[in-house]
Design a protein around this motif. Structure first.
Motif, PDB file in Angstrom:
ATOM      1  N   ALA A  29     -25.761 -88.884 -40.957  1.00 47.11           N
ATOM      2  CA  ALA A  29     -26.633 -89.386 -42.026  1.00 47.11           C
ATOM      3  C   ALA A  29     -25.875 -89.563 -43.328  1.00 47.11           C
ATOM      4  N   ARG A  30     -24.860 -88.723 -43.560  1.00 41.84           N
ATOM      5  CA  ARG A  30     -24.089 -88.843 -44.803  1.00 41.84           C
ATOM      6  C   ARG A  30     -23.277 -90.125 -44.866  1.00 41.84           C
ATOM      7  N   SER A  31     -23.054 -90.761 -43.722  1.00 37.87           N
ATOM      8  CA  SER A  31     -22.318 -92.028 -43.727  1.00 37.87           C
ATOM      9  C   SER A  31     -23.133 -93.148 -44.334  1.00 37.87           C
ATOM     10  N   ARG A  32     -24.479 -92.915 -44.466  1.00 34.18           N
ATOM     11  CA  ARG A  32     -25.387 -93.899 -45.062  1.00 34.18           C
ATOM     12  C   ARG A  32     -25.300 -95.258 -44.354  1.00 34.18           C
ATOM     13  N   THR A  33     -25.170 -95.206 -43.021  1.00 34.02           N
ATOM     14  CA  THR A  33     -25.138 -96.424 -42.213  1.00 34.02           C
ATOM     15  C   THR A  33     -26.293 -96.357 -41.231  1.00 34.02           C
ATOM     16  N   PHE A  39     -26.847 -94.363 -37.365  1.00 34.74           N
ATOM     17  CA  PHE A  39     -27.806 -93.291 -37.085  1.00 34.74           C
ATOM     18  C   PHE A  39     -28.698 -93.676 -35.906  1.00 34.74           C
ATOM     19  N   TYR A  53     -34.543 -84.490 -39.839  1.00 35.70           N
ATOM     20  CA  TYR A  53     -34.361 -85.897 -39.450  1.00 35.70           C
ATOM     21  C   TYR A  53     -35.390 -86.340 -38.402  1.00 35.70           C
ATOM     22  N   ARG A  85     -26.661 -84.506 -39.454  1.00 34.10           N
ATOM     23  CA  ARG A  85     -26.453 -84.439 -40.907  1.00 34.10           C
ATOM     24  C   ARG A  85     -25.155 -85.163 -41.292  1.00 34.10           C
ATOM     25  N   LEU A  86     -24.120 -84.974 -40.486  1.00 37.51           N
ATOM     26  CA  LEU A  86     -22.847 -85.635 -40.757  1.00 37.51           C
ATOM     27  C   LEU A  86     -22.978 -87.142 -40.633  1.00 37.51           C
TER      28      LEU A  86
END
Length: 616
Positions: A217-221, A225, A263, A214-215
């Motif tokens: 995924a929050r980077s949106r990279t 992932f 995910y 989750r952490l």
């Protein structure tokens, strides 16, 4: 001029061989796996000699099997895996022990020492997880009875490889020597390490992996992932290998723990391309590893081992296929996929050589036999498809799948007893619908009565697109199989979010799983008909028709409301039972009060005219 690095040259060779051999193999109907194996033979030491470091490539390519088991684990929730414990340990142990016993007896009959016969039998009893699951995936067999049975047996074999490897040092040439003995404390330490690693994977999967993903995924990279997904599988594989366990088994366990993660689909999408490439490389490496020198020196012995391996294993597997409930037309493919040798046999025979159970020449002979059996399997599958399966499946029709794009506003997946009623109602109202069913006999029968039904598997994304899912308004999921139903819903939610889903639920568990996926229009397949039968019973017992209807409608409303109360607690068995008991008690008390009031009014001579429309 500088020479190209070795890794770049090898990559060019592997890719060129695969691009040439695989399409040719598929074009002539032999399948992709045989193409990879042929490519490996062509570029290996016994072909053009373009690649010589076969063992290094084979070790690297085994990671494709690891990724494949991880992805399979993602498709299995822990509850579903627990429900499979009987076929895994029951039929899996029957296959391994039965094949081992026959192969061991055959080895003794040919004069092999008992240690060599036992280790050879244990290694040859294992089957190729990579080839079997790849073929099952290509043929869409995993949802079938043979696919589920084959997967259960293969999973048990991966587990069985652990005690087999642990047994080898005890059978070695120095097993009886004092220096070979291990102190009891060391054995307890090794067992503790194994338990700690498995416990760490389970605990980490439950508590750490999801927050970590989750952490990330929050980077949106997206590339990070993807890197995290690969890191997860590599780390678990390394941990399992560190304590001497199967890397593939560890990856499978990690996949199961993440099967309920939000995910899951993203992990599958990121890892799938790497799995495909590495599995292809694995099959190429197997083709390169075939020692044709041993085959030339002892062709008769090699042929005898391959024949005994496949015939004896096929006999055991065919024998257990019937009590496993596998239909006759599915048994040839099921039997051939499990009758071949497996990649874990390479590991077992290498470890046996290191433990001095037998010589390097014996190991080469056995490894060659396993590789030849893996090479023969795709050819035998083609022969079975053309000559054996059609005879066993006489009367089972095969049809061309839907290929013309459709544009109806409604798609109905499944045209059995449930989907037919929906289709006929829509047809009577002049509403066009695209109907899909994967049972060829059902499609032919429906067409005989004038219904336009297309042959196709709605769990395939490409077929849903052809059916017009991108422009349709409603998708009716009316298939019989719960797992297929959930896969269709997952595909529709991910790729066609505009579709309104109307789904058939086989039972309460299926209803809850559909609701978990956001499907609100769910009907239990037997609820309404059972309710109508209940009304009929009340009428037969003397209740006036309007009163029987009123009580049935009241029960219906109460039951639907109770389901909504139960849904938030369906994973908490204790709380769920409490809600059900409380709801049932309330309904019984309410209806008892009403019966008493009705009896009192009748005693006083008061008339009650509720009408047919009361309590709708």
């Amino acid at each position: 001029m500088e020479h190209a690095p070795a890794w770049l040259t090898n990559s060019l060779i592997y890719l060129a061989a695969a691009v040439i051999a695989v399409p040719l193999s598929r074009a002539i109907g032999l399948g992709s796996i045989l193409g990879y194996l042929a490519a490996g033979i062509a570029i290996g030491p016994w072909g053009l000699g373009l690649v010589t470091n076969v063992q290094d490539i084979l070790h690297f390519a085994e990671f494709g099997v690891v990724l494949m088991l991880f992805l399979i684990g993602l498709e299995l929730e822990p509850r579903r895996l627990w429900s499979m414990r009987r076929p895994i340990f029951g039929w899996g142990s029957a296959q391994v022990l039965g094949c081992t016993a026959l192969l061991f007896a055959a080895g003794l009959a040919f004069g092999a020492p008992w240690r060599i016969a036992l280790v050879a039998a244990l290694g040859l009893a294992l089957s190729s997880t990579a080839i079997a699951l790849q073929v099952m995936g290509e043929r869409n067999l995993l949802p079938t009875s043979s696919g589920k049975a084959g997967f259960s047996i293969l999973l048990f074999q991966d587990v069985a490889a652990i005690p087999i490897l642990a047994l080898l040092p005890l059978l070695g040439a120095d097993a009886g020597a004092p220096q070979a003995a291990q102190p009891a404390g060391h054995l307890w330490w090794e067992a503790g390490r194994i338990v700690a690693v498995i416990g760490g994977i389970i605990l980490g999967g439950r508590l750490l992996l999801r927050p970590l993903l989750r952490l990330i995924a929050r980077s949106r990279t997206p590339e990070i992932f993807t890197a995290a997904a690969l890191l997860l599988v590599v780390a678990i594989a390394a941990l399992m290998q560190l304590v001497g366990l199967s890397m593939a088994l560890g990856a499978f366990l990690a996949g199961v723990l993440l099967a309920e993660s939000e995910y899951r689909r993203e992990l599958e999408t990121d890892i799938e391309p790497f799995k495909g490439l590495l599995l292809g490389l694995f099959f190429i490496a197997v083709g390169m590893s075939i020692d044709f020198g041993v085959l030339w020196r002892s062709p008769g012995t090699m042929a005898a081992i391959v024949a005994l391996l496949m015939v004896l294993k096929a006999g055991v597997i065919w024998f257990i296929a019937r009590p496993m409930g596998i239909p006759l037309p599915e048994r040839p493919v099921f039997t051939l996929l499990l009758a071949q040798g497996g990649e874990f046999a390479f590991v077992v025979f290498q470890a046996a050589t290191a433990a001095r159970v037998f010589s390097g020449d014996t190991a080469s002979l056995l490894v060659g036999a396993v590789a030849v059996s893996m090479l023969l399997t795709p050819v035998l599958l083609v022969v079975a498809d053309r000559f054996l399966v059609p005879r066993l499946g006489a009367g089972r029709r095969t049809l061309d799948e839907l290929s013309e794009p459709q544009a109806a506003p409604v798609i109905i997946a499944g045209f059995g007893r449930y989907g037919q009623i929906i289709g006929r109602l829509l047809n009577a109202q002049g509403v066009a619908a695209t109907v899909l069913d994967h049972d060829a006999d059902m499609v032919e029968a429906a067409r005989t009565f004038g219904y336009q039904v297309h042959y196709g598997d709605a769990t395939r994304l490409d077929l849903l697109r052809t059916a017009g899912a991108a422009s349709a308004r409603v998708l009716v999921v009316a298939v019989d199989d719960k797992e297929q139903s959930l896969r269709i819903v997952d595909l529709a939610r991910e790729h066609f979010p505009q579709l309104e889903l109307v789904a058939r639920a086989r039972d309460v568990t299926h209803w809850n799983q559909l609701r978990d996926r956001g499907v609100m229009r769910v009907e239990r397949e037997l609820f309404e008909s059972s309710l109508r039968s209940g009304r009929t019973v009340l009428e037969v017992l003397g209740l006036p028709p309007h009163e029987a209807r009123r009580q049935a409608m009241r029960f219906r409303r109460h039951n639907l409301a109770l389901f909504e109360q139960m849904y938030p607690h369906y994973k908490d068995r204790r709380r769920l039972i409490a809600v059900v008991k409380e709801g049932r008690h309330q309904l019984e008390e309410q209806m008892a009060r009403e019966r008493a009031e009705t009896a009192e009014r009748e005693r006083k001579g008061e008339e009650r005219m509720p009408g047919w429309d009361a309590d709708r």
